[in-house]
Write a protein that holds these residues in place. Structure first.
Motif, PDB file in Angstrom:
ATOM      1  N   ALA A 261      47.128  47.253  36.329  1.00  0.00           N
ATOM      2  CA  ALA A 261      46.401  47.243  35.054  1.00  0.00           C
ATOM      3  C   ALA A 261      46.282  45.826  34.503  1.00  0.00           C
ATOM      4  O   ALA A 261      45.240  45.433  33.965  1.00  0.00           O
ATOM      5  N   ALA A 262      47.356  45.038  34.640  1.00  0.00           N
ATOM      6  CA  ALA A 262      47.324  43.660  34.153  1.00  0.00           C
ATOM      7  C   ALA A 262      46.316  42.834  34.939  1.00  0.00           C
ATOM      8  O   ALA A 262      45.557  42.045  34.364  1.00  0.00           O
ATOM      9  N   ALA A 263      46.298  43.006  36.254  1.00  0.00           N
ATOM     10  CA  ALA A 263      45.344  42.282  37.092  1.00  0.00           C
ATOM     11  C   ALA A 263      43.913  42.653  36.724  1.00  0.00           C
ATOM     12  O   ALA A 263      43.033  41.784  36.620  1.00  0.00           O
ATOM     13  N   GLU A 264      43.664  43.931  36.525  1.00  0.00           N
ATOM     14  CA  GLU A 264      42.323  44.382  36.164  1.00  0.00           C
ATOM     15  C   GLU A 264      41.914  43.879  34.787  1.00  0.00           C
ATOM     16  O   GLU A 264      40.725  43.655  34.524  1.00  0.00           O
ATOM     17  N   ALA A 265      42.902  43.684  33.910  1.00  0.00           N
ATOM     18  CA  ALA A 265      42.609  43.165  32.570  1.00  0.00           C
ATOM     19  C   ALA A 265      42.300  41.671  32.587  1.00  0.00           C
ATOM     20  O   ALA A 265      41.760  41.140  31.615  1.00  0.00           O
TER      21      ALA A 265
END
Length: 695
Positions: A261-265
Motif C-alpha cells: 500500500a505504501a509503494a502504491e501510494a
C-alpha cells in the motif's frame, strides 16, 4: 591481465585529453551570462560567485553555551520568557574557536557564566582539510521565503535544501536510546492533522529557488500516523519525485500488504533504522528480534518496489565495530541495497545533559567513519575517496544549465557546509560483486574543476553535454575501474542521475510502476553511495552550518534547520509544545494506548524468511562491550540510575559518619536534628543507687 577493451579505453582517454584542450580553449571565449530559470527569481551562479563560510583553522565562529541554552529554552517553555526572544536576541550564543591540537581538530568555547567547553571535530587533520578544500560553495541565496524562514540566528539562508523532513507524529512504537526527539517521553502528543500535512507540503514548493527536493516523513514512527499513506500519495501528486519514510520498519515487517500500500501510494525510499548485523548488534534498542524485523521489512519493501537505505546511528563503544559488517552486508546484497547512511551520534534529546565522561567516550566523527571503513573493510582512502556531500553541487549546476531556463524545477542541490556530511561512491558489479571506489578510477577534484569551467561558459545543452563527456573521459583510468566496467557505463550513470538526454531509464515521479522500478534496477553496475551525516549538538554547534542546512524541518512555525530544530535552541520542544495535539492522558482517554515494544520483547512476525545474503560470523557476533569494560554508562537512563545509586551511597555514607561521630567520638550533633539510633549497640545499664555495694 587486463581485458582488451581497457587498452582501447586508455587510447580514448588520451584522445579526450587532447580534445578537451581544444574544446576548453574555445569554450572560454566570450562566455555567456547566466540565465534566470523559471524556478528562481535570481540567475544561476558562476563558480566564483558562490559564497563560502570561513574555512581552515584556526578560525572563529558563532556557537552556543550548552547550559545557557537549556536554561533559556526552559524559561520559554515555562512561559517566563517570550518565544519572540529567539527572533531578536542571540539567546545563549557565544564565540567558539576551531583549532588544531595534538593532531586533532577541536571546537573550544568559553561561557562567562558556565565556563569552558570543548569537543573533537576530527581525528584526522588531512581529512578535515580535504573536505573543506573540496567545498564548491553555497547555492543561490533563498528568496521569496520570508513566510517560512524567520527564526533569528537559526534562519536558513541558502538554497532550497535536498530533503524536506516532516514529522507526522511524535508517537513511536519503540523506546530507544539514543533518540534525538525523546519520543514517548514528553508528556503530550504532537501529531499533524491532514490539513497541516497538505499545508506544509504546499508551502515547501512555494519558495525560491524552487528546486526538486525529496520529502521524508518522520517522527516518532511515521507509520503510526493515520495519514501516512495519504501523505505519501499527496506528496507524489504535487511534484515530489522522491517520497521517503524514516522508519524502524516494524509495521512494514509485520504486513506485506502495508508495504504494498505504501509503494502504491508513492513511497520510493525507506530510510530504515539499522544498527548492525544480528540481533545482538541491535540489542541496545531493547527489542528482542529487531534484526529479524529489519530483514523482513527489507524483503517486503523491496519486493514492492521501495528502495532501502539502511540508516545507522553510530555510537563509539556501542556499535562502531558494525560499520564494516554493515558495508559487507550491502556489498553482498547489491540488488537490494543501493545506499548506506551512517549518522555519528548527536547528543541531544534524551542525551542532551550527558556527562563529560560519556560524551568523550561515545563521541564519533565523520573522520572516525572514514577510518573505520578503511580499517574494517580495506576499502577507501579517507583523503582520496571521501568528499563533502556538497561536492555534488557542481554537477547539479551542470544539470540546471542543461535543462535550460524553461525547466519547472531546479535540480536537487546539496549545498551544506563541508563539516556536515561526507560521502564515498562505490561502483559495484552486481554479477561478480566486485566493488571499487569511483574516485579510485576517476580524478574527482580535477573533474569537478573541469565541469565548473563548462558551467561558467554557460553554453547551450549540446556543448554542455559534450563538455561533461570530455571531462569524464579525460579523468577516467580504465585500468583501475572494475574488470567489466566500461567508460560508456560511466556516461550512462551520469545521464541516469541528471536526466541530461531525457532517455527513459524508468519513471521516478507520478505514474511510476513496477515496470519502471525493474527498469531502473536492471543495470549490471550499481552506483552505491556510502554517506555520513553528522548532526550537531550543543557541544559542537556552528551557526555557519545551520544557515546552510539542506534537510530542513517543515513545521507549523516555518522551515527550520534540522540541527536548530533538534538541538541548538531547541525549536522542536517549542513548536511541539505550542502546537500540542493533546496531553498524553487525554490522548490515551480518546484513542487508547498505542503499542510500545520495549523491555527486550519480540515483535510478532508472520514469517522470518528472507532472501538476503548474510555472513554467519557477523550475525553471531556478540554485542560490543567496550563501555561496559571501561565502566562507562551507555545511555541517559544508565547515567540517571548511576547518579541515583551514587546519591544513595553518599547519603548512607553521610549517615554512618554522623553516627560514628556522635556515638564513638562523642561529637555532639545538632540539637535540632533528630537523634540517630544505632541498631544493636546499647549502653550497659547502671545499677540502681540502692543496689550499689558499700565500700
Amino acid at each position: 591481465m587486463h581485458r582488451p577493451h581497457k587498452y582501447v579505453e586508455k587510447a580514448l582517454v588520451y584522445a579526450a585529453k587532447g580534445a578537451w584542450a581544444v574544446f576548453d580553449t574555445l569554450n572560454q571565449i566570450k562566455p555567456n551570462p547566466s540565465f534566470t530559470p523559471k524556478w528562481s527569481d535570481q540567475p544561476l551562479l558562476k563558480s566564483w560567485q558562490k559564497v563560502k563560510p570561513p574555512l581552515g583553522w584556526p578560525r572563529e565562529t558563532d556557537s552556543l553555551c550548552p547550559t545557557c541554552v537549556r536554561e533559556a529554552r526552559q524559561a520559554i517553555l515555562d512561559g517566563r520568557k517570550p518565544v519572540e526572544d529567539l527572533l531578536h536576541e542571540k539567546v545563549g550564543e557565544i564565540k567558539a574557536t576551531i583549532l588544531e591540537r595534538d593532531g586533532k581538530i577541536l571546537m573550544v568555547k568559553d561561557c562567562p557564566v558556565h565556563g569552558h567547553f570543548e569537543d573533537v571535530m576530527s581525528i584526522d587533520t588531512a581529512f578535515f582539510q580535504h573536505l573543506e578544500e573540496n567545498f564548491p560553495g553555497s547555492d543561490i541565496r533563498a528568496h521569496s521565503d520570508a513566510h517560512l524562514h524567520n527564526h533569528g540566528s537559526s534562519t536558513i539562508k541558502y538554497g532550497r535544501g535536498a530533503v524536506l523532513t516532516i514529522d507526522l507524529t511524535n508517537r513511536c512504537n519503540m523506546m530507544c536510546d539514543p533518540c534525538f526527539m525523546d519520543a514517548n517521553q514528553v508528556g503530550f502528543v504532537h501529531e499533524l492533522t491532514w490539513d497541516d500535512i497538505k499545508t506544509l507540503l504546499d508551502n515547501a514548493i512555494s519558495l525560491k529557488p524552487r528546486r526538486q527536493l525529496s520529502v521524508q516523513f518522520s517522527g516518532g514512527e511515521p507509520t503510526l500516523s493515520p495519514y501516512f499513506l495519504d501523505a505519501c500519495r499527496y506528496a507524489k501528486k504535487v511534484g515530489y519525485n522522491s517520497v521517503q519514510a524514516a522508519t524502524n520498519g516494524i509495521e512494514f515487517a509485520k504486513s506485506p500488504e502495508f508495504a504494498r500500500a505504501a509503494a502504491e501510494a508513492g513511497l520510493r525510499f525507506a530510510y530504515l533504522q539499522f544498527d548492525g548485523i544480528g540481533n545482538a548488534a541491535n540489542s541496545h534498542r531493547l527489542v528482542g528480534n529487531l534484526f529479524d524485523v529489519k530483514l523482513r521489512a527489507i524483503e517486503n519493501l523491496w519486493s514492492n518496489g521501495v528502495d532501502i537505505v539502511p540508516v545507522t546511528t553510530i555510537v563509539n563503544g556501542v556499535n562502531n565495530e558494525q560499520v564494516g559488517r554493515i558495508i559487507k552486508f550491502a556489498l553482498d546484497n547489491p540488488k537490494k541495497i543501493s545506499f548506506l547512511s551512517f549518522q555519528p551520534v548527536s547528543f541531544t534529546g534524551r542525551d542532551e545533559e550527558i556527562t563529560d565522561e560519556r560524551r568523550q567516550a561515545q563521541r564519533y566523527t565523520l573522520s572516525h567513519l572514514a577510518h573505520d571503513v578503511k580499517t574494517q573493510t580495506g576499502i577507501g582512502e579517507p583523503s582520496r575517496d571521501w568528499f563533502p556531500l556538497s561536492f555534488i553541487g557542481t554537477f547539479g549546476d551542470w544539470a540546471d544549465l542543461v535543462h535550460g531556463p524553461q525547466a519547472e524545477w531546479g535540480n536537487l542541490a546539496c549545498g551544506c557546509h563541508p563539516n556536515c556530511g561526507v560521502g564515498m561512491a562505490m561502483m559495484i558489479d552486481k554479477e561478480t560483486k566486485e566493488a571499487v571506489p569511483v574516485t579510485a578510477f576517476m580524478n574527482a577534484p580535477q573533474m569537478a574543476r573541469d565541469v565548473a569551467r563548462v558551467n561558467d561558459a554557460g553554453r547551450g545543452k549540446t556543448l554542455s553535454i559534450l563538455g561533461m563527456a570530455l571531462a569524464i573521459a579525460k579523468n577516467y583510468d580504465p585500468f583501475k575501474a572494475p574488470t567489466h566496467f566500461k567508460i560508456n557505463d560511466m556516461l550512462q550513470r551520469f545521464d541516469k542521475a541528471f536526466g541530461a538526454t531525457r532517455r527513459d531509464y524508468g519513471k521516478v515521479g507520478e505514474g511510476r510502476t513496477m515496470a519502471d522500478v525493474e527498469r531502473r534496477r536492471g543495470d549490471r553496475f550499481l552506483f552505491m553511495f556510502i554517506a555520513g551525516m553528522w548532526f550537531q549538538d550543543l557541544f559542537n554547534y556552528d551557526f555557519r552550518r545551520t544557515e546552510r542546512c539542506i534537510i530542513p524541518y517543515a513545521t507549523q512555525m516555518g522551515e527550520i534547520s534540522f540541527c536548530a530544530y533538534n538541538t541548538g535552541i531547541g525549536w522542536r520542544n517549542i513548536v511541539e509544545k505550542m502546537h500540542m495535539t493533546a496531553t498524553l492522558a487525554k490522548w490515551y482517554e480518546e484513542h487508547g494506548r498505542h503499542e510500545i515494544i520495549a523491555g527486550n520483547k519480540n515483535v510478532p512476525l508472520p514469517s522470518v524468511e528472507h532472501s538476503l545474503t548474510l555472513d554467519p560470523e557477523a550475525v553471531a557476533v556478540r554485542k560490543q562491550t567496550d563501555l561496559d569494560e571501561a565502566g562507562i554508562a551507555k545511555t541517559a537512563r544508565d547515567e540517571k540510575l548511576r547518579a541515583r545509586d551514587e546519591a544513595k551511597k553518599r547519603l548512607e555514607h553521610e549517615r554512618m559518619m554522623k553516627l560514628y561521630k556522635e556515638h564513638f567520638l562523642q561529637v555532639p550533633g545538632n540539637k535540632d536534628e533528630p537523634v540517630l539510633q544505632i541498631q544493636g549497640i546499647k549502653s550497659k545499664p547502671k545499677p540502681a543507687e540502692e543496689e550499689v555495694a558499700a565500700p
